[in-house]
Enzyme design. Sequence first.
Site, short mmCIF file in Angstrom:
data_model
loop_
_atom_site.label_atom_id
_atom_site.label_comp_id
_atom_site.label_asym_id
_atom_site.label_seq_id
_atom_site.Cartn_x
_atom_site.Cartn_y
_atom_site.Cartn_z
CG ASP A 98 -2.08 0.91 1.12
OD1 ASP A 98 -2.61 1.07 0.01
OD2 ASP A 98 -2.51 1.47 2.16
CG HIS A 107 -7.23 5.52 0.48
ND1 HIS A 107 -5.95 5.86 0.10
CD2 HIS A 107 -7.54 4.41 -0.24
CE1 HIS A 107 -5.50 5.01 -0.80
NE2 HIS A 107 -6.46 4.13 -1.03
CG ASN A 140 -7.72 1.06 1.72
OD1 ASN A 140 -8.26 0.11 1.16
ND2 ASN A 140 -6.66 1.67 1.21
CB THR A 155 -6.70 5.12 12.33
OG1 THR A 155 -5.81 5.78 11.42
CG2 THR A 155 -6.63 5.83 13.67
#
Length: 277
Positions: free
Chosen positions: A83, A205, A227, A230
């Site tokens: 990535d 994202h 995606n 966190t």
Amino acid sequence: MFVPTGEIVAAARNAGAGIGAFNVITVEHAEAVVTGAEAAGRPVILQISENAVRFHHGRLAPIATAARCVAEASSVPVGLHLDHVTSDELLDQAAANGFGSVMYDASQRPYEQNLTATADAVRRAHRQGLWVESELGEIGGKDGAHAPGVRTDPDEAATYVAATGVDALAVAVGSSHAMATRTARLDHDLITRLRDAVPVPLVLHGSSGVPDDELIAAVRCGMVKINIGTALNSAFTAAVRQRLDGDTALTDPRKYLAPARDAMAGTVAAALRVLGS
């Protein structure tokens, strides 16, 4: 079972579902992602970023090998994705290290430079059998496609995809990287227009900051690859902190890494159930 990323994404797109792609930093991340996927009964993608490779002293092979071994032992389909690659040297290591796909990131360059660099990266990656994602950046801000307020233009996206030959496109529709709170609101009308404008799967994202209802709506409007990074690190760190605060004499890392791994697995399972709903 280890499956090429492109096949996993195509299957999700055909089913009108979202596929979760989770960032891997340590072996515990990979184990947690696959455990969560197995609990949810859903396929999943393990993502190793260029930043994670840098954390591992710039060596791709050890963490890639570990992640692939975890994938191969899984009872659900698992893809391996490299990535946010900006280094051509790293890009050229992807296929040899077992990756089925890469995200080539030239998003912070001006549009024409992004297009030229990405088209070259796609040609090189396709020769090695890699599926390629990219990000259309510099649309209204020097911070790339996910700067606050920035949005991807459908017409420009269509031109970019045709010119570069990418297999998937990350677009800016209201999310941001590294969000620790789930407060993002997405532009669902724009997602629909982007879906209709480009022939390749769309990628979201910064999904850790997107609430469940927004993710469900985004998938219904055309988002496919989602995606998440966190959220895993938040779960990991909270579990470690709680365990260490509860026993200040603790020294065995297994005693705090195990609950951290479990917390990440729970986060993955919950997200995958949402994306497949």
